[in-house]
Design an enzyme around this catalytic site. Structure first.
Site, PDB file in Angstrom:
ATOM      1  N   PRO A   1       8.998  41.209  82.633  1.00  0.00           N
ATOM      2  CA  PRO A   1       8.866  40.285  81.509  1.00  0.00           C
ATOM      3  C   PRO A   1       7.414  39.883  81.278  1.00  0.00           C
ATOM      4  CG  PRO A   1      10.215  39.323  83.271  1.00  0.00           C
ATOM      5  CD  PRO A   1       9.834  40.702  83.712  1.00  0.00           C
TER       6      PRO A   1
ATOM      7  N   ALA B   1       5.340  36.227  82.609  1.00  0.00           N
ATOM      8  CA  ALA B   1       6.297  35.504  83.447  1.00  0.00           C
ATOM      9  C   ALA B   1       5.792  35.294  84.871  1.00  0.00           C
ATOM     10  CB  ALA B   1       7.614  36.263  83.479  1.00  0.00           C
ATOM     11  N   GLY B   2       4.502  35.576  85.094  1.00  0.00           N
ATOM     12  CA  GLY B   2       3.965  35.432  86.450  1.00  0.00           C
ATOM     13  C   GLY B   2       4.291  36.623  87.320  1.00  0.00           C
TER      14      GLY B   2
ATOM     15  N   GLY C   1       3.011  39.778  86.742  1.00  0.00           N
ATOM     16  CA  GLY C   1       1.965  40.802  86.708  1.00  0.00           C
ATOM     17  C   GLY C   1       2.144  41.866  85.652  1.00  0.00           C
ATOM     18  N   SER C   2       2.812  41.528  84.531  1.00  0.00           N
ATOM     19  CA  SER C   2       3.032  42.557  83.501  1.00  0.00           C
ATOM     20  C   SER C   2       1.708  43.070  82.932  1.00  0.00           C
ATOM     21  CB  SER C   2       3.905  42.010  82.380  1.00  0.00           C
ATOM     22  OG  SER C   2       3.299  40.880  81.798  1.00  0.00           O
ATOM     23  N   SER C   3       0.766  42.168  82.698  1.00  0.00           N
ATOM     24  CA  SER C   3      -0.476  42.626  82.061  1.00  0.00           C
ATOM     25  C   SER C   3      -1.271  43.533  82.993  1.00  0.00           C
ATOM     26  CB  SER C   3      -1.319  41.438  81.612  1.00  0.00           C
ATOM     27  OG  SER C   3      -1.547  40.558  82.688  1.00  0.00           O
TER      28      SER C   3
ATOM     29  N   ALA D   1      -0.017  45.435  85.318  1.00  0.00           N
ATOM     30  CA  ALA D   1       0.703  46.707  85.436  1.00  0.00           C
ATOM     31  C   ALA D   1       0.447  47.587  84.219  1.00  0.00           C
ATOM     32  CB  ALA D   1       2.195  46.442  85.612  1.00  0.00           C
TER      33      ALA D   1
ATOM     34  N   ASP E   1      -3.734  40.324  90.821  1.00  0.00           N
ATOM     35  CA  ASP E   1      -2.716  41.120  90.116  1.00  0.00           C
ATOM     36  C   ASP E   1      -3.130  42.583  89.991  1.00  0.00           C
ATOM     37  OD1 ASP E   1      -1.750  38.588  89.723  1.00  0.00           O
ATOM     38  OD2 ASP E   1      -1.220  38.910  87.628  1.00  0.00           O
TER      39      ASP E   1
END
Ligand code: PMV
Length: 328
Positions: A112, A115-116, A118-120, A122, A164
Site C-alpha cells: 500500500p 502506509a509505512g 516502504g512502497s516508494s 521498493a 527504506d
C-alpha cells in the site's frame, strides 16, 4: 524488456530517531513492487502504473512529466509517486551513461502507498534496476541502494534516511546508522504481523514535527536518544533470538514515538488489540500519523484480533524476505 522487483519493509525499531543519527533496524517483507522497463526511441518517459495499492485506490496514468493524470488519489501522494519514477529513471540514465534514452515503464505493487511499508523505496529500487538492465548496465545492490536513497532524499526534501532504500535493495534484516548500512546476518524468520488502517501519513510533515519538537524541548531530544538505546537493546535481542525482549522493546519504542507525536488513534487501537491478543510486542512502523503497525506473534491471534479492530482495514502475516532487488 526487463522486469525487476524489490520488497517493501517494516521498521522494527528506530524510525524518526534514525533521521538524527540514531540506529534503526528494518526488515524486508514478502510484498513487492514490480517494474518492467522497455527502451523506446523517443527520448521520453511513459509510465503505466495500475493498482499501486493493496486495495482502495488505484493509480492509473499514462503520460510524460507534464501530463497530470485524472485519478482519485491525494495530489501530494501522486506528485511524490511521479517524483520517485522520474528520479529513478534519471539515476538509471546517469548510471548507464545514456541521458537521452527513452523509457516506457509498467509498474505494479502489492505494497500500500504511504502506509509505512516502504512502497516508494521498493518502486524506486525496482525502477532503477529494471531501467539500468534495459540500458545494458548491471549495478550491484549497494549502488542501487545509494541511487535510490538520492531519489528519496530529493523527493522528500531531505527528510529521508537510508533505511527504506537500503532495506529494499539488499533484503533481509538491516541496520542503519547515519551513512553506515549493514545487513544483519542470521535473521531468517520473525513472526511479523502487519495491521494497516487504509490511510497514509505525510512523512515530510511528521519528520518536520519531530524536528521542531526536538528543537523546542530538551526532553524531546532525550526521547530521540532513548529510541537509540532501545534499538541497541533490540539489536542484541535479535542477535540472541530473544523475541520476548524484542517485543518488550517494540512496545517501549511505540510509547516513545507516541510521545513524539507521530502515533494516531487508529495505530494505537491496533497496537493495543495486538497486545491484548498476546503479541510479544507491537508498534507503529514507518513515519506514523496513520498507516501501519507491526506486531510479533507466532500464533494467529493477533491477526484475528486485528480483523475485528475498528480502523484496521487489512492485516497480514509479513514473511521476512531475504532477497532484495532482483530481475524477475
Ligand atoms: O514512511 P516510511 O515508511 O518511509 O518511514 C519513514 C521513516 C522515517 O524514519 C520517519 C524517515 C526516514 O527516512 O527514515
Amino acid at each position: 524488456m526487463v522486469t525487476a522487483s524489490a520488497p517493501g519493509k517494516v521498521i522494527l525499531l528506530g524510525e524518526h530517531a534514525v533521521v538524527y543519527g540514531e540506529p534503526a533496524i528494518a526488515c524486508a517483507i514478502e510484498r513487492r513492487a514490480r517494474v518492467t522497463a522497455e527502451r523506446t526511441g523517443d527520448g521520453g518517459l511513459t509510465i503505466h502504473a495500475d493498482d499501486l495499492s493493496l486495495d482502495g485506490f488505484t493509480v492509473e496514468y499514462e503520460g510524460g512529466p507534464d501530463g497530470r493524470p485524472d485519478v482519485d488519489v491525494p495530489a501530494a501522494l501522486l506528485e511524490a509517486g511521479m517524483g520517485y519514477f522520474e528520479g529513478a529513471v534519471a539515476q538509471a540514465r546517469e548510471a548507464a551513461g545514456a541521458p537521452a534514452a527513452g523509457v516506457e515503464l509498467t509498474a505494479e505493487s502489492s505494497i500500500p502507498l504511504g502506509a509505512g511499508l516502504g512502497s516508494s523505496a521498493a518502486v524506486t529500487c525496482a525502477t532503477i534496476e529494471a531501467v539500468t538492465r534495459e540500458l545494458g548496465v548491471e549495478l550491484d545492490e549497494r549502488e542501487v541502494a545509494d541511487r535510490a536513497y538520492r531519489v528519496e532524499h530529493d523527493v522528500q526534501d531531505g527528510n529521508a534516511s537510508r533505511t527504506d532504500t537500503f532495506c529494499s535493495a539488499v533484503g533481509g534484516a538491516v541496520r542503519i546508522e547515519g551513512d553506515d548500512t549493514e545487513a544483519l546476518d542470521g535473521v531468517s524468520h520473525l513472526p511479523l504481523v502487519v495491521g494497516y488502517d487504509g490511510g497514509a501519513g505525510d512523512t515530510g510533515a511528521l519528520v518536520a514535527g519531530v524536528r521542531s519538537m526536538r528543537e523546542q524541548y530538551d526532553f524531546a531530544a532525550d526521547t530521540v536518544e532513548t529510541v537509540g538505546d532501545v534499538v541497541r537493546g533490540g539489536e542484541a535481542a535479535l542477535h540472541e533470538g530473544d523475541l520476548d525482549e524484542l517485543g518488550r522493546l517494540m512496545d517501549f519504542n511505540h510509547g516513545l514515538l507516541s510521545a513524539l507525536g507521530v502515533s494516531a488513534r487508529t495505530l494505537d487501537a491496533m497496537v493495543w488489540a495486538a497486545r491484548d491478543a498476546g503479541a510479544l510486542g507491537a508498534k507503529l512502523t514507518g513515519a506514523g500519523g496513520g498507516g501501519s503497525i507491526v506486531a510479533l506473534d507466532e500464533s494467529d491471534d493477533t491477526a484475528t484480533a486485528l480483523r475485528y479492530t475498528q480502523g484496521c482495514e487489512q492485516t497480514f502475516r509479513a514473511e521476512l524476505d531475504t532477497e532484495g532487488v532482483r530481475v524477475e
